[in-house]
Design an enzyme around this catalytic site. Structure first.
Site, PDB file in Angstrom:
ATOM      1  N   GLY A   1      10.273  10.099  -5.810  1.00  0.00           N
ATOM      2  CA  GLY A   1      11.131   9.922  -6.936  1.00  0.00           C
ATOM      3  C   GLY A   1      10.876   8.873  -7.967  1.00  0.00           C
ATOM      4  O   GLY A   1      11.627   8.694  -8.601  1.00  0.00           O
TER       5      GLY A   1
ATOM      6  N   CYS B   1     -22.793   3.932 -12.040  1.00  0.00           N
ATOM      7  CA  CYS B   1     -23.247   2.737 -12.566  1.00  0.00           C
ATOM      8  C   CYS B   1     -24.613   2.257 -12.365  1.00  0.00           C
ATOM      9  O   CYS B   1     -25.463   1.555 -13.273  1.00  0.00           O
ATOM     10  CB  CYS B   1     -22.458   1.436 -12.280  1.00  0.00           C
TER      11      CYS B   1
ATOM     12  N   HIS C   1     -17.224   7.209 -10.800  1.00  0.00           N
ATOM     13  CA  HIS C   1     -16.996   5.927 -11.106  1.00  0.00           C
ATOM     14  C   HIS C   1     -15.521   5.440 -10.976  1.00  0.00           C
ATOM     15  O   HIS C   1     -15.240   4.354 -10.411  1.00  0.00           O
ATOM     16  CB  HIS C   1     -17.439   5.596 -12.415  1.00  0.00           C
TER      17      HIS C   1
ATOM     18  N   CYS D   1     -21.271   1.904  -7.835  1.00  0.00           N
ATOM     19  CA  CYS D   1     -20.972   3.259  -7.633  1.00  0.00           C
ATOM     20  C   CYS D   1     -22.501   3.834  -8.155  1.00  0.00           C
ATOM     21  O   CYS D   1     -23.232   3.318  -8.944  1.00  0.00           O
ATOM     22  CB  CYS D   1     -19.781   3.905  -8.386  1.00  0.00           C
TER      23      CYS D   1
ATOM     24  N   PHE E   1       7.131  18.088  -5.339  1.00  0.00           N
ATOM     25  CA  PHE E   1       6.830  17.827  -6.824  1.00  0.00           C
ATOM     26  C   PHE E   1       6.646  19.000  -7.938  1.00  0.00           C
ATOM     27  O   PHE E   1       6.938  19.053  -9.025  1.00  0.00           O
ATOM     28  CB  PHE E   1       5.421  16.998  -6.615  1.00  0.00           C
TER      29      PHE E   1
ATOM     30  N   GLN F   1      14.464   9.451  -1.366  1.00  0.00           N
ATOM     31  CA  GLN F   1      14.959   9.574  -2.542  1.00  0.00           C
ATOM     32  C   GLN F   1      15.912   8.648  -3.047  1.00  0.00           C
ATOM     33  O   GLN F   1      16.254   7.884  -2.405  1.00  0.00           O
ATOM     34  CB  GLN F   1      15.172  11.089  -2.953  1.00  0.00           C
TER      35      GLN F   1
ATOM     36  N   ASP G   1      -1.485   7.543  -3.757  1.00  0.00           N
ATOM     37  CA  ASP G   1      -2.280   8.858  -4.334  1.00  0.00           C
ATOM     38  C   ASP G   1      -2.160   8.811  -5.840  1.00  0.00           C
ATOM     39  O   ASP G   1      -0.702   8.581  -6.280  1.00  0.00           O
ATOM     40  CB  ASP G   1      -1.874  10.315  -3.670  1.00  0.00           C
TER      41      ASP G   1
ATOM     42  N   CYS H   1     -20.321  -3.112 -10.835  1.00  0.00           N
ATOM     43  CA  CYS H   1     -19.936  -1.824 -10.037  1.00  0.00           C
ATOM     44  C   CYS H   1     -21.196  -1.212  -9.217  1.00  0.00           C
ATOM     45  O   CYS H   1     -22.348  -1.258  -9.729  1.00  0.00           O
ATOM     46  CB  CYS H   1     -19.411  -0.745 -10.904  1.00  0.00           C
TER      47      CYS H   1
ATOM     48  N   ASP I   1       1.170  17.646   0.402  1.00  0.00           N
ATOM     49  CA  ASP I   1       2.307  17.574  -0.072  1.00  0.00           C
ATOM     50  C   ASP I   1       3.175  18.715   0.142  1.00  0.00           C
ATOM     51  O   ASP I   1       2.385  19.798   0.550  1.00  0.00           O
ATOM     52  CB  ASP I   1       2.186  17.276  -1.709  1.00  0.00           C
TER      53      ASP I   1
END
Length: 367
Positions: A215, A308, A334, A305, A93, A188, A265, A303, A89
């Site tokens: 934005g 789990c 997770h 992962c 922000f 924007q 994100d 799940c 970025d």
């Protein structure tokens, strides 16, 4: 940027982006690694999650440990050990979220460091030079982000500044970037649709590698956000990736994919994890609730992962209550697995022309 449209189902798209540090297939969620590190996780965890790209932040890494130091230590890939892709970025922000420390400048944004109070100027060229030093795969331009609600005059000013800065950014990028550095512009205009049109068309006329919708998720309602995305996405070049910045819930991602967004994100999966909220196909789980203290069930029986596969709700409840540091890692693993699998499922549904059914099923299960 080599890009392939693998499939489209309505407005939902499945793309393949070939970057120097690996292929990124969309829809994709990018874990947030603000400091060059996803909180509580290491690079092996990210490989285990099969995360092809993470987000790092120009503002924070510029201040500490500094982009020059990171450059000497091999850029973000060498410094962090993560050999996948980085999107960085621009700091716009942070100028918004730390606005009590910033002020307007005709060349960019002046801000005081939240670390030591020192004064700095970010210009369109400077933030790109920082990102080149970080060796970012995708560099974001400096933009003027406005919280909502805001006046028409302030939103118009943001659109005008963002376009002017984007033009300067592209000129600088053409002269100074290496071929592995790609650059995205940021649309924007708040929720004012005419201003979104102006911003999208002005930026689309420029030869950026991709386009972000910025934005949003800054004070507007979910309905206003969806209406703005639905209006803006079709205005962007169909042969370039579209990135919705800082959004959001699993439901938000599913809706935005349906509206033509490719990349996302958000700090939500890791922040919620640290605060005791875990995602599952049966809805959210508040792990601190006493009803979990004797449960030998995993967080989500469907799940796959690491968390789990090895740990019960009772154990995670205990770790959270005891404030054990291992909880932050297990919970973050997770939640990020949940988000990334949601995106992989969305991609498969688009490839098989079944996205509407997938979305409806997921929204029903998530509640």
């Amino acid at each position: 940027m080599p890009l392939c449209l693998d499939a489209q189902d309505g407005h939902a798209r499945a793309l393949s982006m070939e970057l120097v540090h690996g292929c990124v297939q969309t829809p994709i969620f990018m874990p947030v690694g603000t400091q060059g590190s996803v909180k509580s996780l290491d690079t092996q965890d990210l490989y285990g999650l099969k995360a092809p790209i993470i987000l790092a932040n120009t503002y924070h890494l510029y201040l500490r440990p500094s982009h020059t130091r990171i450059a000497k230590l091999g850029g973000l890939h060498g410094f962090s050990g993560f050999k996948g892709n980085f999107l960085t970025d621009s700091g716009g922000f942070q100028a918004f979220s730390l606005r009590h420390n910033t002020k307007e400048h005709d060349q960019g944004i002046v801000f005081k460091s939240h670390i030591d109070g020192s004064s700095h100027l970010f210009t369109p060229a400077k933030v790109l030079d920082i990102q080149y030093a970080l060796n970012s795969d995708i560099c974001m331009v400096l933009d003027d982000l406005v919280g909502l609600p805001a006046s028409y005059e302030r939103l118009l000013q943001a659109v005008q500044k963002t376009t002017a800065w984007a033009q300067k950014s592209l000129e600088h990028h053409r002269q100074h970037a290496s071929p592995n550095h790609h650059i995205f512009a940021i649309v924007q205009g708040g929720t004012h649709l005419a201003l979104r049109t102006q911003s999208a068309l002005e930026l689309s006329a420029l030869d950026f590698d991709g386009f972000a919708i910025g934005g949003l998720a800054v004070g507007e309602s979910a309905l206003e956000m969806y209406e703005t995305i639905a209006h803006t996405a079709p205005l962007l070049p169909p042969h370039k990736p579209r990135y919705l910045m800082g959004v959001g819930t699993p439901q938000d991602l599913l809706e935005a994919i349906d509206l033509g967004v490719d990349m996302f994100d958000c700090v939500m999966p890791t922040r919620n994890a640290r605060n005791g909220t875990l995602f599952s196909m049966q809805g959210k789980i508040a792990i601190k609730n006493t009803r979990h203290k004797d449960s030998d069930m995993p967080l989500d029986s469907s799940c796959t992962c690491h968390t789990c596969a090895h740990y019960s709700r009772a154990y995670l409840h205990h770790l959270f209550k005891a404030r054990e540091l291992s909880y932050f890692r297990l919970a973050s693993l997770h939640n990020l697995h949940f988000y990334l699998e949601l995106m992989r499922g969305a991609r498969e549904a688009i490839l098989t022309q079944n996205y509407a059914s997938y979305k409806a099923c997921m929204l029903e299960r998530l509640g």
